[in-house]
Design a protein around this motif. Sequence first.
Motif, short mmCIF file in Angstrom:
data_model
loop_
_atom_site.label_atom_id
_atom_site.label_comp_id
_atom_site.label_asym_id
_atom_site.label_seq_id
_atom_site.Cartn_x
_atom_site.Cartn_y
_atom_site.Cartn_z
N ALA A 145 60.96 46.62 49.59
CA ALA A 145 60.71 46.63 51.03
C ALA A 145 59.77 47.80 51.34
CB ALA A 145 62.03 46.79 51.79
N PRO A 146 59.03 47.74 52.47
CA PRO A 146 58.09 48.83 52.78
C PRO A 146 58.71 50.23 52.73
CG PRO A 146 57.69 46.97 54.22
CD PRO A 146 58.93 46.65 53.44
N ALA A 147 59.89 50.42 53.28
CA ALA A 147 60.52 51.75 53.25
C ALA A 147 60.90 52.15 51.83
CB ALA A 147 61.76 51.76 54.15
N GLU A 148 61.34 51.18 51.03
CA GLU A 148 61.68 51.47 49.63
C GLU A 148 60.43 51.87 48.85
OE1 GLU A 148 65.34 48.43 48.59
OE2 GLU A 148 63.32 47.58 48.78
N LEU A 149 59.32 51.17 49.12
CA LEU A 149 58.07 51.50 48.44
C LEU A 149 57.62 52.91 48.79
CD1 LEU A 149 55.68 50.78 46.64
CD2 LEU A 149 54.61 49.69 48.64
N GLU A 150 57.70 53.28 50.05
CA GLU A 150 57.31 54.63 50.47
C GLU A 150 58.15 55.69 49.76
OE1 GLU A 150 54.74 57.12 51.99
OE2 GLU A 150 54.59 54.98 52.37
N GLN A 151 59.44 55.47 49.71
CA GLN A 151 60.33 56.41 49.01
C GLN A 151 60.03 56.44 47.52
OE1 GLN A 151 62.88 58.37 50.69
NE2 GLN A 151 62.48 59.44 48.80
N PHE A 152 59.79 55.29 46.94
CA PHE A 152 59.46 55.20 45.52
C PHE A 152 58.18 55.96 45.21
CE2 PHE A 152 57.75 52.75 41.82
CZ PHE A 152 58.75 53.06 40.92
N LEU A 153 57.17 55.82 46.06
CA LEU A 153 55.92 56.56 45.87
C LEU A 153 56.14 58.06 45.93
CD1 LEU A 153 53.44 54.35 47.93
CD2 LEU A 153 53.67 54.47 45.44
N ASP A 154 57.00 58.50 46.83
CA ASP A 154 57.34 59.92 46.91
C ASP A 154 57.98 60.39 45.60
OD1 ASP A 154 56.36 60.15 49.51
OD2 ASP A 154 58.35 59.97 50.43
N GLU B 288 34.77 42.65 41.93
CA GLU B 288 35.12 41.33 41.41
C GLU B 288 36.52 41.31 40.79
OE1 GLU B 288 30.49 40.23 40.20
OE2 GLU B 288 31.94 40.71 38.63
N THR B 289 36.92 42.41 40.21
CA THR B 289 38.19 42.50 39.49
C THR B 289 39.37 42.77 40.41
OG1 THR B 289 36.95 43.41 37.62
CG2 THR B 289 39.34 43.72 37.59
N LEU B 290 39.14 43.53 41.45
CA LEU B 290 40.22 44.05 42.28
C LEU B 290 41.10 43.00 42.97
CD1 LEU B 290 41.25 46.84 42.68
CD2 LEU B 290 39.80 47.07 44.68
N PRO B 291 40.57 41.93 43.54
CA PRO B 291 41.47 40.97 44.22
C PRO B 291 42.58 40.42 43.32
CG PRO B 291 39.21 40.55 44.87
CD PRO B 291 39.16 41.56 43.75
N GLY B 292 42.22 40.00 42.12
CA GLY B 292 43.24 39.49 41.20
C GLY B 292 44.21 40.57 40.76
N HIS B 293 43.68 41.78 40.58
CA HIS B 293 44.54 42.89 40.17
C HIS B 293 45.55 43.23 41.28
CE1 HIS B 293 45.43 46.16 37.46
NE2 HIS B 293 45.45 46.99 38.49
N LEU B 294 45.07 43.26 42.51
CA LEU B 294 45.96 43.53 43.64
C LEU B 294 47.02 42.45 43.80
CD1 LEU B 294 43.40 44.93 46.23
CD2 LEU B 294 45.15 46.21 44.96
N GLU B 295 46.66 41.20 43.53
CA GLU B 295 47.64 40.12 43.58
C GLU B 295 48.75 40.33 42.56
OE1 GLU B 295 45.90 36.20 43.23
OE2 GLU B 295 44.42 36.66 44.79
N LEU B 296 48.36 40.75 41.34
CA LEU B 296 49.37 41.02 40.32
C LEU B 296 50.26 42.19 40.72
CD1 LEU B 296 47.38 40.61 36.98
CD2 LEU B 296 49.10 39.08 37.94
N ILE B 297 49.67 43.25 41.26
CA ILE B 297 50.45 44.40 41.70
C ILE B 297 51.47 43.98 42.76
CG2 ILE B 297 50.36 46.59 42.96
CD1 ILE B 297 47.64 47.09 41.58
N GLU B 298 50.99 43.18 43.72
CA GLU B 298 51.89 42.72 44.79
C GLU B 298 53.00 41.83 44.23
OE1 GLU B 298 53.65 42.12 48.46
OE2 GLU B 298 52.12 43.60 47.92
N GLN B 299 52.63 40.90 43.36
CA GLN B 299 53.61 39.95 42.83
C GLN B 299 54.66 40.62 41.96
OE1 GLN B 299 51.91 36.84 40.45
NE2 GLN B 299 53.86 35.81 40.14
#
Length: 169
Positions: free
Chosen positions: A128-137, A110-121
């Motif tokens: 950008a996807p490539a920046e996110l991948e590098q950032f995660l590394d 029940e909690t996760l959809p709103g939480h994921l929206e905040l993370i995305e926003q």
Amino acid sequence: MAELHEDQRITAVGLLAETFTGLSARFAAQLAGHKLSAVEFEVLMRLVRSPGHELRMTDLAAQTSLSTSGVTRVVDRMERDGLLRRRACPTDRRSSYAGVTSAGVTRLTETLPGHLELIEQWFTGQLAPAELEQFLDYLRRIRDAVNPCATAGADGDADVDPDAEPVSA
């Protein structure tokens, strides 16, 4: 003192702290609407993402950076609320496991959809996807250096050596 103004080390840590504080405030408000604290949400997420939806209490403490007594208090409270269950370790009487109940999974679902929206926003959507991948590394590298036990028990092996090389999540 002028050199402190231009010191990128201070800037990096300051930006990290400001980012974390801003995200935490947004997350806390959303989680409170689902009757969860940030720590309780983290515990649920760690357990749901672990093999068998459970972890040894010591591994849960290491993954959440809580003390063993702190994780015991959180698990006790969540067990009273029906979100978690505890079971004894069959091979070590000193250890016990915390696992998610169906009520815990429901609360997280029940909690996760709103939480994921905040993370995305406010976080991942800023890259950008490539920046996110590098950032995660980068984050994994830094996390593994400062908290090598952060993934303790994540591979399902209960006999994790805290001095062993860290495993990336």
